[in-house]
Write an enzyme that holds these catalytic residues in place. Structure first.
Site, mmCIF file in Angstrom:
data_model
loop_
_atom_site.group_PDB
_atom_site.id
_atom_site.type_symbol
_atom_site.label_atom_id
_atom_site.label_comp_id
_atom_site.label_asym_id
_atom_site.label_seq_id
_atom_site.Cartn_x
_atom_site.Cartn_y
_atom_site.Cartn_z
ATOM 1 N N LYS A 83 -18.081 57.006 -5.813
ATOM 2 C CA LYS A 83 -19.053 58.026 -6.122
ATOM 3 C C LYS A 83 -18.544 59.329 -7.051
ATOM 4 C CE LYS A 83 -21.996 58.706 -2.403
ATOM 5 N NZ LYS A 83 -21.845 58.788 -0.865
ATOM 6 N N ARG A 113 -19.580 64.542 0.805
ATOM 7 C CA ARG A 113 -20.053 63.348 0.622
ATOM 8 C C ARG A 113 -18.753 62.457 0.792
ATOM 9 N NH1 ARG A 113 -23.195 63.308 -4.785
ATOM 10 N NH2 ARG A 113 -24.529 61.603 -3.866
ATOM 11 N N GLY A 157 -21.031 52.252 7.192
ATOM 12 C CA GLY A 157 -20.333 52.241 8.350
ATOM 13 C C GLY A 157 -19.496 53.822 8.505
ATOM 14 N N MET A 183 -18.819 58.071 7.545
ATOM 15 C CA MET A 183 -19.491 59.131 7.731
ATOM 16 C C MET A 183 -20.689 59.323 6.638
ATOM 17 S SD MET A 183 -18.380 63.138 7.563
ATOM 18 C CE MET A 183 -19.236 63.409 6.004
ATOM 19 N N ARG A 192 -24.281 54.380 -10.347
ATOM 20 C CA ARG A 192 -23.380 53.035 -9.962
ATOM 21 C C ARG A 192 -24.046 51.988 -10.606
ATOM 22 N NH1 ARG A 192 -23.986 53.049 -3.558
ATOM 23 N NH2 ARG A 192 -26.277 53.097 -3.490
ATOM 24 N N HIS A 236 -14.576 24.661 11.017
ATOM 25 C CA HIS A 236 -14.776 23.173 10.387
ATOM 26 C C HIS A 236 -16.391 23.137 10.098
ATOM 27 C CE1 HIS A 236 -15.993 18.902 11.415
ATOM 28 N NE2 HIS A 236 -14.695 18.887 10.793
ATOM 29 N N ARG A 281 -7.205 10.020 -2.868
ATOM 30 C CA ARG A 281 -6.015 10.205 -2.151
ATOM 31 C C ARG A 281 -5.723 9.341 -1.063
ATOM 32 N NH1 ARG A 281 -6.228 15.589 1.568
ATOM 33 N NH2 ARG A 281 -7.838 14.570 2.768
ATOM 34 N N GLU A 283 1.689 19.765 -1.048
ATOM 35 C CA GLU A 283 0.962 20.733 0.025
ATOM 36 C C GLU A 283 2.206 21.297 0.948
ATOM 37 O OE1 GLU A 283 -1.613 18.222 1.622
ATOM 38 O OE2 GLU A 283 -0.948 16.448 0.951
ATOM 39 N N SER A 308 -1.477 17.770 -7.551
ATOM 40 C CA SER A 308 -2.659 18.331 -7.017
ATOM 41 C C SER A 308 -2.226 19.107 -5.843
ATOM 42 C CB SER A 308 -3.444 17.063 -6.675
ATOM 43 O OG SER A 308 -4.627 17.829 -5.935
ATOM 44 N N THR A 317 -3.624 23.171 -1.669
ATOM 45 C CA THR A 317 -3.471 24.774 -1.077
ATOM 46 C C THR A 317 -3.944 25.096 0.437
ATOM 47 O OG1 THR A 317 -5.482 25.400 -2.185
ATOM 48 C CG2 THR A 317 -3.587 25.853 -3.203
ATOM 49 N N ASN A 318 -4.651 24.270 0.899
ATOM 50 C CA ASN A 318 -4.880 24.688 2.357
ATOM 51 C C ASN A 318 -3.451 24.130 3.284
ATOM 52 O OD1 ASN A 318 -7.587 25.075 1.949
ATOM 53 N ND2 ASN A 318 -8.403 23.129 2.592
ATOM 54 N N ASP A 319 -3.172 22.990 3.155
ATOM 55 C CA ASP A 319 -1.884 22.517 3.819
ATOM 56 C C ASP A 319 -0.799 23.617 3.472
ATOM 57 O OD1 ASP A 319 -2.343 20.978 6.093
ATOM 58 O OD2 ASP A 319 -2.639 19.143 4.502
ATOM 59 N N CYS A 333 -6.774 21.489 -5.573
ATOM 60 C CA CYS A 333 -8.030 20.884 -4.857
ATOM 61 C C CYS A 333 -8.099 21.556 -3.258
ATOM 62 C CB CYS A 333 -7.813 19.463 -4.585
ATOM 63 S SG CYS A 333 -6.416 18.821 -3.498
ATOM 64 N N TYR A 368 -6.854 21.981 -14.205
ATOM 65 C CA TYR A 368 -8.073 21.708 -13.339
ATOM 66 C C TYR A 368 -8.321 22.414 -12.129
ATOM 67 C CZ TYR A 368 -6.060 18.244 -10.423
ATOM 68 O OH TYR A 368 -5.232 17.549 -9.343
HETATM 69 P P1 ADP Z 1 -25.058 57.812 0.334
HETATM 70 O O1 ADP Z 1 -24.035 57.294 -0.013
HETATM 71 O O2 ADP Z 1 -25.936 57.762 1.761
HETATM 72 O O3 ADP Z 1 -26.270 57.756 -0.695
HETATM 73 P P2 ADP Z 1 -24.967 60.405 -0.901
HETATM 74 O O4 ADP Z 1 -23.837 61.346 -0.813
HETATM 75 O O5 ADP Z 1 -25.488 59.879 -2.009
HETATM 76 O O6 ADP Z 1 -25.206 59.505 0.355
HETATM 77 O O7 ADP Z 1 -26.234 61.568 -0.234
HETATM 78 C C1 ADP Z 1 -27.388 61.469 0.394
HETATM 79 C C2 ADP Z 1 -28.523 62.037 -0.404
HETATM 80 O O8 ADP Z 1 -28.456 63.482 -0.413
HETATM 81 C C3 ADP Z 1 -28.881 61.316 -1.495
HETATM 82 O O9 ADP Z 1 -30.336 61.442 -1.733
HETATM 83 C C4 ADP Z 1 -28.323 62.355 -2.436
HETATM 84 O O10 ADP Z 1 -28.830 62.427 -3.728
HETATM 85 C C5 ADP Z 1 -28.491 63.674 -1.847
HETATM 86 N N1 ADP Z 1 -27.479 64.800 -2.149
HETATM 87 C C6 ADP Z 1 -25.995 64.616 -1.963
HETATM 88 N N2 ADP Z 1 -25.461 65.677 -2.661
HETATM 89 C C7 ADP Z 1 -26.380 66.523 -3.016
HETATM 90 C C8 ADP Z 1 -26.346 67.905 -3.580
HETATM 91 N N3 ADP Z 1 -25.270 68.421 -3.851
HETATM 92 N N4 ADP Z 1 -27.561 68.390 -3.884
HETATM 93 C C9 ADP Z 1 -29.056 67.613 -3.451
HETATM 94 N N5 ADP Z 1 -28.926 66.468 -3.207
HETATM 95 C C10 ADP Z 1 -27.823 65.985 -2.765
HETATM 96 MG MG MG Z 2 -26.057 58.052 -2.752
HETATM 97 MG MG MG Z 3 -3.417 18.164 3.241
#
Ligand code: ADP
Ligand code: MG
Ligand code: MG
Length: 892
Positions: free
Chosen positions: A32, A102, A111, A113, A358, A473, A635, A762, A781, A784-786, A847, A867
């Protein structure tokens, strides 16, 4: 600069067209952050801000959860930087600066914040926001959103509790939607939220804005090690040592009225790859409202509107000026980043701001189209276009798939161990699979599978196991066969006696229909229709470019004519590994091999082997025919013999009757053959030496097949390789046995039978003695597993501490999936160098599972191997990966 250095830079600012960071600093600034710095420096409008680097996160965890001394001052300077550009002050009671906090790791990672918006509001600044904007409702709505986000994300008060307070006020006011709440209602919500926090936490929601900022930043770094984040990294092979960055960004508001809006978009259609501006926006809304589903979002472009069948006005229609500006940004970002972009934007009172960009996630179909289109548009050259397609994703284009339009009920979900889709009736044993498969498609459900289940797995349309991971397996065999497989479905509980299975509270029995997708790991109720894979023209174009670019030959691991043909169809240039033991598990043959194992004397042994000879000859002939013009590398028998013996009482009884010996004797032989550690026991070339009659039979079969095929005008290139060798003497003994068989046949038939002799590498000793081995072997050959198992001393099947090792930063990725370059890789390089000193023309390759893994293929290319050999369904992946390897290794 060392992290301990007083002048170390922990914070990078950007804004007003200048950025301290640049696009090469993804590792430091996170995904980001790098996007924000880069957009800023190419003149795309972004609100100013700063990035606290991933190094702070690493420092924090390396130093007992403390921060570098200088950091606090650096953050204050960062805030001053934003203030000077925006012209507002953080915490100012008449015109406050608000920011978002962010998280952002190198790769996008759920996962961790969530983002906190509107930070800097309190009982006093909210009044300033109101008077400054003249919009009281907006000010108090922003404040209540902030308390809710902060209370939930930073203070850990459950989201649902806030929703209850909000619902209470709505009920009292007699309204349904959040947007219908007036300012007084919102003030009541705020009072309720604060009381809730007090009650749950025993202290107040912080009014001090500096305190708010500190706590929010702290929460981001803490969230790097959330259990959810850890699990995500384990599953996706993301190193735990990377750490996350934190971005502090000046707030811009899309909820300031009808000239404000917020939206998300892809610069091209991420499902099809078509060059259509594709996305959604909402007028008078903030941040996540678009994805939250509170209101129906509108399409950005007219083309998108038509494609989605939307009747709401597009942005192109309702805000044509803004659309034009956004579309220019779209083109600029695509050209600059040379890839399809996923963007987030906000319009505040007629002014556009980008908040994120991105490279966009896409389907495999879209990936190939976008790569070819960007080449045709002159944005990419061929090398760059090749890099744009993720090789492992093209699997999606090669297997049947669940019809995306079909209605379906998900029963459960496990690991997506092998791609493809299937429907069939449930069976619980390999035997039942064989019986029932005659009447229709079956899906085999097991706790886990073993070599005994192979024939059952072959006839099943798909396999699901309750235990095991991506390299169990079942997973390895299914991938090899190109059959869909789901492993580790813990929710699936099988009752083998009753022949029933339950998925949570849903019970099914043998014969019931289910469907499965090995691409998603989902299991469905009943018979869900599947569709043929579409191999589009663009896919072919990419593969053609890949073949022109790559240096490595791509061969297949295959034993059956079906697999060999599949491999040819996918472009394999030979077979790099025929595991002859797989040919023995067929029910008709296993009897003969069991007879051979149980035989008392040489005569009986040879009689049993004579029964196998025609089968093996036929097998090899079939493979030679399919691989006409290409090498077939066979083999010699590899696994310990006990794998072929019956295991259950019933099997023993049947075998005893069949070959007319006592059950007693069979049991005795099983006990004799038992080994404490069969992986390191009598197997591989050791077995071929201790049971020379097996080697004789296999040699005879190979040479006879080669001779027969050559007579029919087929171009045969048999290659024989010795498994598990560690010394010259071993391969010398076996070569003599083979050469003797060959000489006999040549004399009998008055022909020449050329073949190439080589060895597998191996074991570490084989790498050390590579020069000696190369004096007899014409190819190496690398098994690489073994080699990985024996170099690391870790058994692949007992690698239960894999996640623990990743979490402790001992391994970045699973060494059985991606070659351990520093350890195993060094041995391989050494073996190649030593081998080539003796045998200049030595041919080398990999292999095994690594042969189909893109990172390991890049390693193979870099070592100058000739190969790689992998399962048929990975051939196209390997072809593309080998081309990418050339491009990447060129850059190095
Ligand atoms: P995520 O990774 O979940 O997309 P973001 O950090 O991109 O989290 O933000 C969540 C939402 O908040 C997005 O829609 C983003 O565009 C908006 N947002 C983040 N920072 C700002 C900001 N400074 N002003 C306005 N909107 C924001
Ligand atoms: Mg975002
Ligand atoms: Mg073997």
């Amino acid at each position: 600069m060392s992290l301990e250095d007083e002048n170390h830079k922990w914070v990078y600012t950007y804004g007003a067209g200048k950025a301290e960071g640049n696009r090469t600093q993804r590792n430091l600034l996170g995904g980001k952050g790098v996007g924000l710095h880069d957009m800023c420096s190419i003149g795309v409008p972004v609100p100013p801000g700063f990035t606290i680097t991933t190094e702070v996160c690493t420092y924090y965890y390396d130093h007992d959860k403390t921060y570098p001394k200088k950091l606090e001052g650096d953050i204050q300077n960062g805030m001053k930087h934003i203030e000077s550009i925006v012209g507002k002050k953080f915490g100012d009671e008449s015109d406050p600066l608000l920011v978002s906090v962010r998280s952002g790791a190198r790769v996008s990672m759920p996962g961790m914040m969530d983002t906190i918006l509107n930070l800097g509001l309190n009982d006093k600044t909210v009044v300033g926001l109101h008077t400054k904007t003249g919009n009281e409702r907006f000010a108090y709505d922003s404040y209540r959103r902030f308390i809710q986000m902060f209370g939930d994300i930073v203070m850990g008060v459950p989201h649902a509790d806030f929703e209850k307070v909000l619902q209470g006020v709505k009920d009292k006011a007699g309204v349904k939607l959040d947007t219908e709440l007036n300012t007084d209602n919102l003030k009541e919500v705020i009072t309720g939220y604060k009381a809730l926090i007090n009650e749950k936490k025993g202290h107040e929601f912080p009014q001090d804005v500096q305190e708010q900022l500190k706590q929010a930043i702290h929460a981001v770094f803490g969230s790097w090690n959330n259990p959810r984040a850890i699990t995500y990294r384990n599953i996706n092979d993301i190193p735990h040592t990377w750490g996350t960055a934190v971005n502090i960004v000046a707030m811009v508001f899309g909820n300031m009225g009808d000239t404000s809006a917020t939206g998300v978009a892809f610069t091209r259609n991420p499902a099809t790859g078509e060059k259509v501006f594709f996305g959604e926006y909402l007028i008078n809304a903030q941040g996540e409202d678009v994805v939250a589903g509170i209101r129906t979002p509108q399409q950005i472009s007219n083309a998108g509107k038509a494609a989605q069948g939307s009747d709401l006005p597009s942005m192109e229609e309702s805000m044509p000026e803004m659309y034009k500006e956004l579309n220019e940004v779209r083109e600029k970002l695509e050209k600059h980043n040379k890839d399809m972009q996923d963007i987030e934007f906000t319009i505040q009172e007629g002014k556009l701001y980008l908040l994120q960009c991105r490279n966009g996630k896409r389907t495999a179909k879209a990936a190939v189209k976008i790569a070819v289109d960007l080449y045709n548009e002159g944005i990419l050259d061929k090398d760059q276009a090749l890099l744009l397609v993720d090789p492992t994703a093209i699997n999606q284009l090669l297997h049947r798939q669940i019809d995306p339009k079909a209605k379906k009920t998900v029963l459960s979900k496990g690991l997506n161990a092998s791609p493809g889709a299937a429907s069939g009736t449930i069976v619980f044993t390999a035997e039942d699979a064989e019986k029932k498969a005659k009447d229709g498609p079956v899906i085999l459900l097991r706790e886990e599978t073993s070599p005994d289940d192979i024939t059952g797995m072959h006839v099943a349309k798909g396999v699901i196991t309750s235990r095991g991971g991506m390299t169990s397996h079942a997973a390895v065999v299914a991938r090899g066969m190109g059959a869909p497989c789901i492993t580790g479905c813990g929710e699936m509980v099988i009752n083998f006696e009753k022949k029933t299975v339950s998925f949570g509270n849903k019970d099914l029995k043998e014969g019931d229909w289910i469907s499965m997708s090995g691409d998603t790991g989902e299991i469905y109720e009943g018979q869900v229709p599947t569709v043929e894979p579409q191999i589009s023209g663009d896919f072919q174009t990419i593969m053609k470019w890949a073949d022109e670019t790559r240096r490595l030959h791509i061969e297949a691991n295959a034993e059956t004519p079906k697999d060999a043909q599949q491999a040819r169809d996918f472009g394999a240039e030979g077979i790099g590994l025929v595991r002859t033991e797989h040919m023995f598990f067929d029910p008709k043959r296993i009897i003969s091999i069991r007879k051979m194992i149980l035989a008392d004397n040489d005569e009986e042994k040879r009689a049993a082997l004579a029964e196998l000879l025609p089968y093996q000859t036929g097998d090899f002939e079939a493979l030679f025919k399919i691989m006409d013009g290409y090498p077939v590398t066979i083999r010699l028998l590899d696994p310990p013999l006990h794998e072929f013996l019956p295991k259950t009482d019933k099997d023993i009884k049947e075998l005893a009757a069949e070959i007319k010996v006592s059950e007693e004797l069979i049991r005795k032989r099983i006990v004799t053959l038992h080994e404490l550690n069969p992986m390191l026991g009598d197997r591989g070339c050791r077995l071929c030496i201790s049971r020379p009659e097996i080697t004789e039979m296999q040699g005879r079969a190979i040479f006879t097949a080669a001779m027969n095929c050559a007579k029919q005008g087929i171009k045969v290139y048999p290659q024989i390789m010795i498994p598990l060798a560690v010394s010259k003497k071993e391969i010398q003994i076996l070569k003599e046995i083979l050469d003797k068989e060959k000489a006999t046949l040549e004399k009998e038939n008055n022909v020449q039978i050329p073949y190439v002799f080589g060895t597998m590498i191996e074991l570490p000793r084989a790498c050390l003695k590579a020069d000696e081995l190369a004096s007899l072997a014409h190819f190496f050959s690398f098994g690489t597993n073994d080699l990985t198992q024996t170099t690391l001393g870790i058994s692949r099947d007992d690698f239960s501490f894999r996640d623990c090792y990743k979490e402790n930063g001992i391994f970045d990725s699973d060494p059985f999936a991606v070659i351990d370059e520093e350890g195993v890789g060094e041995l391989i390089k050494m073996a190649i160098t030593r081998g080539k000193k003796v045998q200049k023309e030595l041919r080398t390759g990999i292999c095994g599972e690594h042969g189909g893994d893109p990172k390991s293929i890049q390693f193979a290319d870099a070592c100058g191997m000739d190969y790689v050999s992998c399962s048929p369904f990975r051939i196209p992946i390997a072809r593309l990966a080998a081309a990418q390897a050339v491009v990447k290794n060129k850059k190095k």
